[in-house]
Design a protein around this motif. Structure first.
Motif, PDB file in Angstrom:
ATOM      1  N   LYS A 175       0.843  -1.192   0.000  1.00 42.87           N
ATOM      2  CA  LYS A 175       0.000   0.000   0.000  1.00 42.87           C
ATOM      3  C   LYS A 175       0.882   1.248   0.000  1.00 42.87           C
ATOM      4  O   LYS A 175       2.002   1.238   0.506  1.00 42.87           O
ATOM      5  CB  LYS A 175      -0.910   0.029   1.242  1.00 42.87           C
ATOM      6  N   LEU A 176       0.368   2.328  -0.554  1.00 46.94           N
ATOM      7  CA  LEU A 176       1.078   3.610  -0.484  1.00 46.94           C
ATOM      8  C   LEU A 176       0.967   4.146   0.943  1.00 46.94           C
ATOM      9  O   LEU A 176      -0.003   3.860   1.655  1.00 46.94           O
ATOM     10  CB  LEU A 176       0.463   4.617  -1.443  1.00 46.94           C
ATOM     11  N   GLU A 177       1.964   4.921   1.347  1.00 44.76           N
ATOM     12  CA  GLU A 177       1.919   5.532   2.677  1.00 44.76           C
ATOM     13  C   GLU A 177       0.779   6.539   2.781  1.00 44.76           C
ATOM     14  O   GLU A 177       0.124   6.637   3.810  1.00 44.76           O
ATOM     15  CB  GLU A 177       3.238   6.238   2.980  1.00 44.76           C
ATOM     16  N   GLN A 178       0.557   7.294   1.711  1.00 51.60           N
ATOM     17  CA  GLN A 178      -0.488   8.312   1.716  1.00 51.60           C
ATOM     18  C   GLN A 178      -1.858   7.638   1.649  1.00 51.60           C
ATOM     19  O   GLN A 178      -2.054   6.662   0.945  1.00 51.60           O
ATOM     20  CB  GLN A 178      -0.346   9.259   0.520  1.00 51.60           C
ATOM     21  N   LYS A 179      -2.785   8.220   2.400  1.00 51.99           N
ATOM     22  CA  LYS A 179      -4.162   7.726   2.368  1.00 51.99           C
ATOM     23  C   LYS A 179      -5.052   8.837   1.828  1.00 51.99           C
ATOM     24  O   LYS A 179      -4.785  10.017   2.033  1.00 51.99           O
ATOM     25  CB  LYS A 179      -4.629   7.320   3.766  1.00 51.99           C
ATOM     26  N   LEU A 180      -6.111   8.443   1.150  1.00 54.15           N
ATOM     27  CA  LEU A 180      -7.064   9.394   0.592  1.00 54.15           C
ATOM     28  C   LEU A 180      -8.071   9.742   1.679  1.00 54.15           C
ATOM     29  O   LEU A 180      -8.718   8.857   2.244  1.00 54.15           O
ATOM     30  CB  LEU A 180      -7.765   8.751  -0.611  1.00 54.15           C
ATOM     31  N   SER A 181      -8.200  11.026   2.000  1.00 51.97           N
ATOM     32  CA  SER A 181      -9.152  11.436   3.034  1.00 51.97           C
ATOM     33  C   SER A 181     -10.573  11.401   2.471  1.00 51.97           C
ATOM     34  O   SER A 181     -10.778  11.373   1.251  1.00 51.97           O
ATOM     35  CB  SER A 181      -8.823  12.855   3.517  1.00 51.97           C
ATOM     36  N   GLN A 182     -11.545  11.422   3.352  1.00 49.91           N
ATOM     37  CA  GLN A 182     -12.945  11.452   2.925  1.00 49.91           C
ATOM     38  C   GLN A 182     -13.227  12.719   2.117  1.00 49.91           C
ATOM     39  O   GLN A 182     -13.978  12.680   1.138  1.00 49.91           O
ATOM     40  CB  GLN A 182     -13.887  11.363   4.137  1.00 49.91           C
ATOM     41  N   ASN A 183     -12.612  13.839   2.514  1.00 50.06           N
ATOM     42  CA  ASN A 183     -12.805  15.089   1.761  1.00 50.06           C
ATOM     43  C   ASN A 183     -12.238  14.982   0.350  1.00 50.06           C
ATOM     44  O   ASN A 183     -12.867  15.425  -0.611  1.00 50.06           O
ATOM     45  CB  ASN A 183     -12.149  16.270   2.489  1.00 50.06           C
ATOM     46  N   GLN A 184     -11.041  14.393   0.221  1.00 47.62           N
ATOM     47  CA  GLN A 184     -10.435  14.220  -1.104  1.00 47.62           C
ATOM     48  C   GLN A 184     -11.285  13.278  -1.955  1.00 47.62           C
ATOM     49  O   GLN A 184     -11.499  13.525  -3.134  1.00 47.62           O
ATOM     50  CB  GLN A 184      -9.017  13.663  -0.972  1.00 47.62           C
ATOM     51  N   LEU A 185     -11.783  12.208  -1.328  1.00 43.75           N
ATOM     52  CA  LEU A 185     -12.637  11.246  -2.025  1.00 43.75           C
ATOM     53  C   LEU A 185     -13.883  11.945  -2.573  1.00 43.75           C
ATOM     54  O   LEU A 185     -14.259  11.767  -3.729  1.00 43.75           O
ATOM     55  CB  LEU A 185     -13.026  10.103  -1.081  1.00 43.75           C
ATOM     56  N   THR A 186     -14.503  12.778  -1.749  1.00 41.60           N
ATOM     57  CA  THR A 186     -15.711  13.501  -2.157  1.00 41.60           C
ATOM     58  C   THR A 186     -15.406  14.487  -3.280  1.00 41.60           C
ATOM     59  O   THR A 186     -16.158  14.580  -4.254  1.00 41.60           O
ATOM     60  CB  THR A 186     -16.337  14.225  -0.949  1.00 41.60           C
ATOM     61  N   GLU A 187     -14.289  15.213  -3.168  1.00 42.40           N
ATOM     62  CA  GLU A 187     -13.917  16.183  -4.216  1.00 42.40           C
ATOM     63  C   GLU A 187     -13.711  15.488  -5.557  1.00 42.40           C
ATOM     64  O   GLU A 187     -14.169  15.980  -6.599  1.00 42.40           O
ATOM     65  CB  GLU A 187     -12.636  16.925  -3.816  1.00 42.40           C
ATOM     66  N   ILE A 188     -13.009  14.358  -5.549  1.00 42.03           N
ATOM     67  CA  ILE A 188     -12.756  13.626  -6.796  1.00 42.03           C
ATOM     68  C   ILE A 188     -14.074  13.101  -7.353  1.00 42.03           C
ATOM     69  O   ILE A 188     -14.332  13.196  -8.560  1.00 42.03           O
ATOM     70  CB  ILE A 188     -11.738  12.494  -6.568  1.00 42.03           C
ATOM     71  N   ALA A 189     -14.921  12.572  -6.482  1.00 44.89           N
ATOM     72  CA  ALA A 189     -16.218  12.048  -6.935  1.00 44.89           C
ATOM     73  C   ALA A 189     -17.066  13.162  -7.544  1.00 44.89           C
ATOM     74  O   ALA A 189     -17.729  12.958  -8.568  1.00 44.89           O
ATOM     75  CB  ALA A 189     -16.950  11.391  -5.765  1.00 44.89           C
TER      76      ALA A 189
END
Length: 148
Positions: A102-116
């Motif tokens: 896995k990558l060290e960086q995780k996708l935040s819920q805010n980032q997930l929502t923005e991309i969606a």
């Protein structure tokens, strides 16, 4: 975004290309792909470059429809989901072994929502939660975990 003149004739070919905004040229992949359908590639290149000059250099996916009278219509979809995820995390690429490493960086819920939200217009649904699931699946296939 659609081309300005939508022909009403039957579509004989559907093509999908990934091009840089404002930089389409007669060189491959545009020239070689459109050439085999005997269409005037400049009918695509000039309008595409004009329509995407504000997104110069961005990777864009374009769907091209070739009609039986050799006319073209096309539409641009937003940046690919994997590219939006890489930009949000500021990484060059995903994991080569996404289920093991896995990558060290995780996708935040805010980032997930923005991309969606950015992908919502390109999807066949208006349900943001469904698009978030699609983005999360793409992230998992890249070795990116979602926070929360």
């Amino acid at each position: 975004m659609n081309s300005s003149n939508q022909p009403k004739t039957k579509v004989t070919a559907r093509l999908k290309m990934r091009l840089k905004g404002g930089q389409a040229s007669a060189a491959p992949p545009v020239g070689s792909t459109l050439g085999q359908y005997k269409v005037n590639m400049m009918d695509f290149i000039n309008p595409f470059n004009e329509a995407t000059k504000d997104r110069q250099g961005q990777d864009l996916t374009v769907h091209i429809f070739i009609h039986e009278d050799n006319a073209l219509s096309w539409r641009i979809v937003s940046q690919p989901t994997d590219e939006l995820i890489r930009q949000a995390l500021k990484v060059d690429k995903g994991s080569g072994k996404p289920h093991l490493e896995k990558l060290e960086q995780k996708l935040s819920q805010n980032q997930l929502t923005e991309i969606a939200q950015a992908k919502l217009n390109d999807s066949n649904t208006d349900n943001l939660e469904s698009v978030k699931k699609m983005v999360a699946g793409t992230a998992r296939s890249m070795g990116v975990e979602i926070e929360g």
